[in-house]
Design an enzyme around this catalytic site. Structure first.
Site: not given
Ligand code: BGC
Length: 786
Positions: A225
């Protein structure tokens, strides 16, 4: 066309250590670096799950917006989810995206979870089945799906640091199950921010190496993530393959040193590179150096808005109906509520995309009927952006214009990347320019929502000049930043030039521009608005109140603190229902809300976050051109205090999943408390009889008859029943005309008859399977021998 198998080992052998390590960290916010020498293109990633935002976090690059995942799940329809997945694959190809960061396979452990709207269900099997259909369909377009967030990211509070304490049995039987189902198919997978049983997920060798890559033989690419990799050796040894975003991060030179000093074996790096190359090959980003990019996969074109409309109508869930729906004849409609004119069509955070049009309930219903609109009450804390076209001007330190970009509304947002042609090193300020011509004279409210320094001018005169600080907490707050308001007198019919200037300073590789210019007409006062709505309701044949949550309630980065409708919406609904007995409440929310007025209104239709075609789908369903096809993928409580699981706030950094495998309907059944609506509940416009059930050869077969007078659709649900406990083991969507009988057969999966005892053990013997229209309404029962 013949596929040439690429020899990954040969390619890896041609790369030096530094190049291999560079590949393991993002080149920027959304991509991995290209290596032209070996024919590797840049691999581009983008958020889902309801659309493909692309590399720009901005309305300048519009995307189709499907209904949110709770709505998708409410269809219970694998085929429809596959169609949605194909549309997403098509969108990804159109935008040059190779990897879609979706679906979200965490569970509805508690309705307080801030990203509840972004997950499918409280049930692991329903989540697994719909997740697998989604993954298959996206990937059939040559685009990787990335199920996320592995694992136990079921709430948001302190998500970067919290440790989820959960038994192995619960993990296996509940939270890992959807991931297990997609492990054999997903080309990428995302590790979560949180820890599980003492180890943060990006470093969790036990779950990533041991279970995912080992036991399940996962051969795809494990992406972190965003910013979740916070260590060099531990994350490198822990099984995460790619640290996003980049180019900075804890790997790079530090990881190179760790390899050179023998702390991390080079084979570990090679395994990650091999997985990236395999991903690249699967998405058409790896080719013989110099050859043209892969031709697009030849697929039938999906009409996006038409499909979004169909999925929305199929997801709408009719909770109660005294017969008022579907509307007959041509009733005059009192349409009430802020969400009726500006529906909330998606939840907040990284799931946001920017559709090029949104059909509001007001627009949709006006096409069909005589509608009188009254606001009644506005529960939103922030003002809505000015919906007319605007421009963003990018300025250098002398005020010179580096570039100018059109915007569909007064919302400026570039996260990760600036628009093409803007040199981040020279950029000093972003100025948003628009005009506004009021329809009424009086004291208008203007707002700036953002973080940093802002100057707002009206016809050149400064009306606001302040610094707005970022509140403590999650950086996702940037997506729904704090707001400041000013009151400005305006005269109807005159055009005003508005400008917001926001100094940004130099960017270090990553853009972060996010602000909104909002507006509201002069407010006659809360009581006057309410009284007007009641008067309009009394004067029309039917009243439709659209009520829902706001961006302050359902979004990434924080959890909910209650389940009540924000503001005075409950009061508004009661007042309107008292004025017109034919009041339909349309609930516009991605997750459960309390409905204390439920017995005082004629019907309640849950439309979730319905996607860009909200209004047309609503008109179809209210007038009966389409049946509300939805069934709850999650039990809806009457009140928060009845909910079996509410602990989403860490104590000493941890959240113990003390309830073990008893979440959702299994917990409700155990507690003996009646929820407002059970898992699986939803009414159509016809009625059904459940006629017969048989079991044999691993299959269960049920016959149902449409006993109403119009064609309809039923979601036949099969549960394994053990005393009061139930577990969903099969489901099917059937259609039948009036008087027609249809037969459906399901094959409950082996896992459903197994328990985790350090390994899977099948519980042999006689099992009771019940079938019915929801978990608490068994109509038929049969014994199945395992
Ligand atoms: C989220 C993810 C997301 C990523 C990119 C993170 O804060 O938890 O689900 O894909 O950001 O935007």
């Amino acid at each position: 066309m013949e596929t040439v198998r690429v020899d990954f080992d040969d390619l890896i052998a041609r790369l030096d250590l530094g190049t291999k390590i560079r590949l393991l960290t993002g080149a920027d916010m959304w991509s991995l670096p290209p290596i032209p020498e070996i024919g590797l293109d840049r691999i581009v990633m983008s958020d889902g799950p309801i659309g493909v935002r692309g590399e720009q976090w901005s309305s300048a690059d519009p995307s189709i917006a499907l209904p949110s995942p709770t709505a998708l799940a409410a269809t219970w329809d694998r085929d429809l989810i596959r169609s949605a997945g194909s549309l997403l694959g098509q969108e990804a190809r159109r935008k040059g995206v190779h990897v879609l960061l979706a679906p979200t396979l965490n569970l509805h452990r508690s309705p307080l979870g801030g990203r509840h709207f972004e997950c499918f269900s409280e049930d692991p099997y329903l989540t697994a089945e719909l997740g697998a259909a989604y993954v298959d369909a996206v990937q059939s377009c040559g685009v990787a799906a990335t199920p996320k967030h592995f694992v136990a990211n079921d709430f948001e509070t302190d998500r970067f640091t919290v440790d989820v304490q959960v038994s192995e049995k619960t993990l296996r039987e509940v939270y890992l199950r959807p991931f297990e189902q997609v492990a054999g198919r997903a080309w990428a997978l995302m590790t979560a921010y949180n820890g599980v049983n003492g180890t943060t997920m990006t470093e969790h060798a036990g779950l990533v190496h041991g279970v995912l890559k080992g036991e399940w033989e996962y051969d795809g690419c494990v992406v972190s993530d965003w910013t979740a990799v916070r260590s060099t050796e531990a994350a490198a040894m822990g099984g995460t393959d790619v640290a996003m975003p980049g180019p900075h991060g804890p790997w790079g030179g530090k990881l190179e040193a760790a390899v050179r000093e023998g702390r991390v074996p080079e084979s570990v790096v090679d395994d990650r590179v091999r997985r990236i190359l395999r991903l690249a090959e699967r998405v058409g980003a790896l080719r013989v150096p110099g050859s043209p990019p892969a031709a697009p996969v030849d697929r039938e074109f999906v009409d996006g808005p038409a499909l979004v409309h169909e999925v929305a109508a199929r997801s709408f869930t009719l909770l109660t109906n005294d017969g008022v729906l579907p509307f007959r004849g041509a009733p005059t409609i009192a349409l009430i509520g802020a969400a009726a004119s500006e529906a909330r069509v998606m939840g907040g955070g990284s799931a946001q995309v920017y559709p090029d049009r949104i059909v509001s309930p007001l627009e949709g219903l006006r096409e069909r009927a005589e509608v009188r609109y009254a606001l009644g009450h506005d529960p939103r804390i922030r003002l809505a952006p000015i919906a007319s076209p605007a421009r963003a001007r990018f300025l250098d330190e002398d005020g010179g214009v580096l570039a100018e970009h059109p915007l569909p509304a007064s919302e400026a947002r570039w996260i990760g990347q600036l628009p093409s042609g803007v040199d981040g090193d020279r950029l000093q300020a972003v100025r948003l320019l628009t005009t506004y011509t009021p329809g009424v004279s009086g004291e208008h409210e203007l707002s700036v929502a953002g973080v940093g320094s802002f100057t707002l001018t009206v016809n050149g005169a400064t009306v606001f000049d302040e610094v707005i600080d970022l509140p403590d907490g999650d950086p996702a707050a940037f997506l729904s930043p704090p707001e400041r308001r000013v009151t400005v007198p305006m005269t109807a019919g005159e055009t005003y030039e508005l400008a917001v200037t926001h100094p940004v300073g130099a960017f270090k590789g990553m853009a972060l521009v996010s602000f909104t210019l909002g507006h509201a007409d002069p407010n006659p006062g809360e009581e006057a608005l309410m009284a007007e709505a009641v008067r309009v309701a009394a004067e029309c044949d039917v009243a439709v109140v659209v009520a829902g949550t706001t961006m302050e309630v359902e979004s990434e980065g924080f959890d909910r603190t209650g389940l009540g409708l924000p503001g005075r919406q409950d009061e508004l609904i009661r007042a309107v229902a008292a004025a017109n007995p034919r009041t339909v409440v349309v609930v516009n929310a991605g997750s459960p809300v309390e409905m204390p007025w439920i017995d005082e209104v004629a019907a309640v239709l849950l439309v979730w976050f319905p996607g860009q075609e909200a209004g047309t789908a609503l008109a179809d369903v209210l007038f009966g051109d389409a049946e509300p096809g939805g069934r709850l993928p999650t039990t809806w409580p009457r009140r928060l205090e009845h909910c079996p699981v509410v602990n989403v706030t860490p104590v000493d950094g941890a959240v113990p999943y003390e309830e073990e495998e008893f979440i959702g309907y299994r917990a409700w059944l155990r507690s003996g408390t009646e929820p407002a609506f059970w898992f699986g509940h939803g009414l159509g416009y016809t009625t059904w009889s459940y006629d017969s059930i048989t079991a044999g050869g691993g299959a269960v077969t049920v016959a149902v008859t449409n006993t109403g007078d119009r064609p309809g659709r039923e979601v036949v649900q099969f549960y394994l029943a053990d005393g009061a406990d139930r577990r969903l083991v099969g489901f099917d969507v059937v259609e039948a005309g009036p008087g027609e009988t249809v037969v459906t057969t399901v094959f409950p999966p082996e896992r459903s008859f197994q328990v985790w005892e350090g390994r899977w053990r099948t519980v042999e013997g006689e099992h009771t399977i019940v079938a019915g229209p929801n978990v608490a309404d068994p109509r038929l029962s049969v014994t199945m021998k395992i």
